[in-house]
Design an enzyme around this catalytic site. Sequence first.
Site, PDB file in Angstrom:
ATOM      1  N   CYS A   1      21.302  14.974  68.048  1.00  0.00           N
ATOM      2  CA  CYS A   1      21.181  15.919  66.943  1.00  0.00           C
ATOM      3  C   CYS A   1      22.424  16.787  66.765  1.00  0.00           C
ATOM      4  O   CYS A   1      22.587  17.434  65.733  1.00  0.00           O
ATOM      5  CB  CYS A   1      19.949  16.797  67.145  1.00  0.00           C
ATOM      6  SG  CYS A   1      18.417  15.859  67.379  1.00  0.00           S
TER       7      CYS A   1
ATOM      8  N   HIS B   1      20.103  23.810  64.129  1.00  0.00           N
ATOM      9  CA  HIS B   1      19.405  22.528  64.142  1.00  0.00           C
ATOM     10  C   HIS B   1      17.911  22.764  63.982  1.00  0.00           C
ATOM     11  O   HIS B   1      17.344  23.667  64.593  1.00  0.00           O
ATOM     12  CB  HIS B   1      19.698  21.794  65.454  1.00  0.00           C
ATOM     13  CG  HIS B   1      18.888  20.547  65.628  1.00  0.00           C
ATOM     14  ND1 HIS B   1      18.795  19.583  64.646  1.00  0.00           N
ATOM     15  CD2 HIS B   1      18.130  20.102  66.673  1.00  0.00           C
ATOM     16  CE1 HIS B   1      18.018  18.599  65.075  1.00  0.00           C
ATOM     17  NE2 HIS B   1      17.598  18.902  66.285  1.00  0.00           N
TER      18      HIS B   1
ATOM     19  N   ASN C   1      12.420  17.256  62.053  1.00  0.00           N
ATOM     20  CA  ASN C   1      13.698  17.074  62.739  1.00  0.00           C
ATOM     21  C   ASN C   1      14.347  15.781  62.242  1.00  0.00           C
ATOM     22  O   ASN C   1      13.872  14.689  62.560  1.00  0.00           O
ATOM     23  CB  ASN C   1      13.450  17.017  64.245  1.00  0.00           C
ATOM     24  CG  ASN C   1      14.723  16.890  65.064  1.00  0.00           C
ATOM     25  OD1 ASN C   1      15.801  16.651  64.525  1.00  0.00           O
ATOM     26  ND2 ASN C   1      14.601  17.023  66.370  1.00  0.00           N
TER      27      ASN C   1
END
Length: 329
Positions: free
Chosen positions: A114, A254, A284
């Site tokens: 990520c 994030h 996500n």
Amino acid sequence: MTYSAGITGIGRYLPEKILTNHDLEKMVDTSDAWITERTGIKTRHIAAPEQATSDLAYEASLKALADAGAKPEELDMIIVATETPDYKYPSTACLLQAKLGAKNAACFDLSAGCSGFVYALGIGSQSIASGLYKKILIVGAETLSRILDWTDRNTCVLFGDGAGAAVVERVEEGYGVLSLDIGADGTGGEHLIQPAGGSRNPATHETVDAHGHTVHMDGQDVFKFAARKMPSASKKVLQKAGMSIEDVDLLVPHQANLRIIDNAVNRLKIDRDKVWINIDKYGNTSAACVPICLSEAQEAGRLKKGDNVILVAFGAGLTWAGALLKWAK
């Protein structure tokens, strides 16, 4: 001689299909209340069967190029941050190059989970700053729905598909990327892993039957890592630039879990209205999270020239990445 390097164009793409928490209630032992309370997620987008990661990347890239007023043939390099490439090889960046007609661009994929987009921004901006290249396309793109175990309620509810792209090039002196903090702790690699499909555990009937080609995550260990690294990376990029949290106009974290974001907000003591949050809509999307947020923030008028913006992420590896930018558009 060194140059200032920053983002001059940004774009995003989300697949049409939306999977709600109520849809997931019919697929796995979970509930809307359980998902919302623990993650903050309400919906996520899912790629169509005919869509691969390069297709999502292509749509986001077209928007970023248009926003920058750039042509594909002007690109010197394409970096695609992804953990869900179309193929093991060729790289998704090469496939994207062909789709765009960016015939002059060097291409490679980047694997940092990520954190990938911020990693790519670091590499891209330094390549510009050194004078090596003039115009680089960086992309975070994922089709995580293809590597989820849809019987595992602890992971399948978390992720979505999407892509975000940015054009990085020379900008006015003093603008663009001001500081970076990029790192990794490989001792935590097993906490977030796709255990099968590589040279350690090549694909077999047994690995497929055991769901070895899907996301495996130790949620508590990843949470603890993120709780430390999101605030520390943010503080470090500010320190390197001689700034304080009061100087920040927008924090783009994030989007993994709302509780992780809340923890960072509290530890940084930043006003919540300065934090861009869209996890409720998209879940996500891994490397795509940060550029999708940036694209939305720009579209909403939350970014203006001279704004100080922190991008911060963590991911598989375990990796972390922070960047401080003075917005150049």
